[in-house]
Motif scaffolding. Sequence first.
Motif, PDB file in Angstrom:
ATOM      1  N   LYS A   1       0.797  -1.113  -0.054  1.00  0.00           N
ATOM      2  CA  LYS A   1      -0.078  -0.138   0.012  1.00  0.00           C
ATOM      3  C   LYS A   1       0.998   1.332  -0.062  1.00  0.00           C
ATOM      4  O   LYS A   1       0.255   2.299   0.109  1.00  0.00           O
ATOM      5  CB  LYS A   1      -0.888   0.126   1.007  1.00  0.00           C
ATOM      6  CG  LYS A   1      -1.980  -1.097   1.100  1.00  0.00           C
ATOM      7  CD  LYS A   1      -2.883  -0.644   0.050  1.00  0.00           C
ATOM      8  CE  LYS A   1      -4.078  -1.417   0.018  1.00  0.00           C
ATOM      9  NZ  LYS A   1      -5.160  -1.262  -0.959  1.00  0.00           N
ATOM     10  N   ASN A   2       2.119   1.135  -0.072  1.00  0.00           N
ATOM     11  CA  ASN A   2       3.004   2.278  -0.069  1.00  0.00           C
ATOM     12  C   ASN A   2       2.806   3.190   1.187  1.00  0.00           C
ATOM     13  O   ASN A   2       2.802   4.670   0.891  1.00  0.00           O
ATOM     14  CB  ASN A   2       3.127   2.859  -1.496  1.00  0.00           C
ATOM     15  CG  ASN A   2       3.516   2.259  -2.483  1.00  0.00           C
ATOM     16  OD1 ASN A   2       4.522   1.396  -2.541  1.00  0.00           O
ATOM     17  ND2 ASN A   2       2.760   1.969  -3.533  1.00  0.00           N
ATOM     18  N   LEU A   3       2.765   2.655   2.274  1.00  0.00           N
ATOM     19  CA  LEU A   3       2.813   3.439   3.377  1.00  0.00           C
ATOM     20  C   LEU A   3       3.610   3.134   4.629  1.00  0.00           C
ATOM     21  O   LEU A   3       4.187   1.866   4.779  1.00  0.00           O
ATOM     22  CB  LEU A   3       1.288   3.094   4.074  1.00  0.00           C
ATOM     23  CG  LEU A   3      -0.098   3.598   3.319  1.00  0.00           C
ATOM     24  CD1 LEU A   3      -1.265   3.145   3.996  1.00  0.00           C
ATOM     25  CD2 LEU A   3      -0.055   5.110   3.160  1.00  0.00           C
ATOM     26  N   ASN A   4       4.151   4.138   5.253  1.00  0.00           N
ATOM     27  CA  ASN A   4       5.154   3.860   6.271  1.00  0.00           C
ATOM     28  C   ASN A   4       4.147   3.577   7.535  1.00  0.00           C
ATOM     29  O   ASN A   4       2.866   3.563   7.446  1.00  0.00           O
ATOM     30  CB  ASN A   4       5.793   5.173   6.522  1.00  0.00           C
ATOM     31  CG  ASN A   4       5.296   6.226   7.041  1.00  0.00           C
ATOM     32  OD1 ASN A   4       3.818   6.275   7.801  1.00  0.00           O
ATOM     33  ND2 ASN A   4       5.521   7.662   6.700  1.00  0.00           N
ATOM     34  N   GLN A   5       5.065   3.060   8.606  1.00  0.00           N
ATOM     35  CA  GLN A   5       4.274   2.537   9.497  1.00  0.00           C
ATOM     36  C   GLN A   5       3.094   3.512  10.172  1.00  0.00           C
ATOM     37  O   GLN A   5       2.061   2.945  10.607  1.00  0.00           O
ATOM     38  CB  GLN A   5       5.038   1.920  10.941  1.00  0.00           C
ATOM     39  CG  GLN A   5       5.751   0.713  10.359  1.00  0.00           C
ATOM     40  CD  GLN A   5       6.667   0.071  11.493  1.00  0.00           C
ATOM     41  OE1 GLN A   5       6.540   0.721  12.673  1.00  0.00           O
ATOM     42  NE2 GLN A   5       6.993  -1.035  11.383  1.00  0.00           N
TER      43      GLN A   5
ATOM     44  N   PRO B   1      -7.936  -9.088  -3.492  1.00  0.00           N
ATOM     45  CA  PRO B   1      -8.117  -8.280  -4.788  1.00  0.00           C
ATOM     46  C   PRO B   1      -6.942  -8.211  -5.635  1.00  0.00           C
ATOM     47  O   PRO B   1      -5.835  -8.185  -5.157  1.00  0.00           O
ATOM     48  CB  PRO B   1      -8.282  -6.952  -3.965  1.00  0.00           C
ATOM     49  CG  PRO B   1      -8.445  -6.942  -2.388  1.00  0.00           C
ATOM     50  CD  PRO B   1      -7.916  -8.405  -2.421  1.00  0.00           C
ATOM     51  N   VAL B   2      -7.102  -8.250  -6.995  1.00  0.00           N
ATOM     52  CA  VAL B   2      -6.083  -8.280  -8.017  1.00  0.00           C
ATOM     53  C   VAL B   2      -5.071  -7.273  -7.696  1.00  0.00           C
ATOM     54  O   VAL B   2      -3.711  -7.242  -7.942  1.00  0.00           O
ATOM     55  CB  VAL B   2      -6.872  -7.873  -9.299  1.00  0.00           C
ATOM     56  CG1 VAL B   2      -5.732  -8.108 -10.544  1.00  0.00           C
ATOM     57  CG2 VAL B   2      -7.717  -9.108  -9.596  1.00  0.00           C
ATOM     58  N   GLU B   3      -5.446  -6.064  -7.270  1.00  0.00           N
ATOM     59  CA  GLU B   3      -4.552  -4.929  -7.129  1.00  0.00           C
ATOM     60  C   GLU B   3      -3.671  -5.159  -5.920  1.00  0.00           C
ATOM     61  O   GLU B   3      -2.440  -4.690  -6.058  1.00  0.00           O
ATOM     62  CB  GLU B   3      -5.191  -3.410  -7.170  1.00  0.00           C
ATOM     63  CG  GLU B   3      -6.089  -3.109  -5.752  1.00  0.00           C
ATOM     64  CD  GLU B   3      -7.380  -3.742  -6.204  1.00  0.00           C
ATOM     65  OE1 GLU B   3      -8.413  -3.633  -4.891  1.00  0.00           O
ATOM     66  OE2 GLU B   3      -7.997  -4.407  -7.086  1.00  0.00           O
TER      67      GLU B   3
ATOM     68  N   ALA C   1       0.306  -5.846  -6.449  1.00  0.00           N
ATOM     69  CA  ALA C   1       1.525  -4.964  -5.528  1.00  0.00           C
ATOM     70  C   ALA C   1       2.368  -5.822  -4.777  1.00  0.00           C
ATOM     71  O   ALA C   1       3.468  -5.442  -4.458  1.00  0.00           O
ATOM     72  CB  ALA C   1       0.762  -3.745  -4.627  1.00  0.00           C
ATOM     73  N   LEU C   2       1.697  -6.797  -4.275  1.00  0.00           N
ATOM     74  CA  LEU C   2       2.382  -7.685  -3.276  1.00  0.00           C
ATOM     75  C   LEU C   2       3.450  -8.477  -4.345  1.00  0.00           C
ATOM     76  O   LEU C   2       4.698  -8.558  -4.069  1.00  0.00           O
ATOM     77  CB  LEU C   2       1.620  -8.780  -2.767  1.00  0.00           C
ATOM     78  CG  LEU C   2       0.894  -8.311  -1.480  1.00  0.00           C
ATOM     79  CD1 LEU C   2      -0.226  -9.502  -1.151  1.00  0.00           C
ATOM     80  CD2 LEU C   2       1.706  -8.155  -0.419  1.00  0.00           C
TER      81      LEU C   2
END
Length: 108
Positions: free
Chosen positions: A26-30, A82-84, A88-89
Motif C-alpha cells: 500500500k506504499n505506506l510507512n508505519q 483483490p487483484v490490485e 502490488a505484493l
Amino acid sequence: MSSSVVSAKSELQLLAERLKRTREAKNLNQADWCRFVGIEPQAWSNYENAVRRISIDQAIKVCVATGASLDWIYRGHLSGLPVELVTALQAKIDKRSRYKAVNLREES
C-alpha cells in the motif's frame, strides 16, 4: 530448543513478513499505515517485528482496510485477494529479488 518452539517462531516470522509486505504493498510507512487501519503504532511494530502475534480482531481491521483475507495474513494464501493487492505484493517481491540479484553480482 525444541522443534515445536522453532516452528512456532518461524510461523510468527512468516506472519510478520506478510503483514509488512501488505503494508508496503500500500506504499505506506508505519505511522500512516496505523492511521489507515486503526491499529496503535507500538502494537503494529510488535506484529511486524515478530514480537507478538496479531490478534484476529486486529487482523480483521487490516482485512477491512485493504481487502486482504485472513487466509493471506495467517496462512499466506493469495487466493481471494483483490487483484490490485496481489499485483502490488508481487511487484514488491520482484523488486526485492532484482535487488538481491544485483547485490550478489556486485559481490562476485
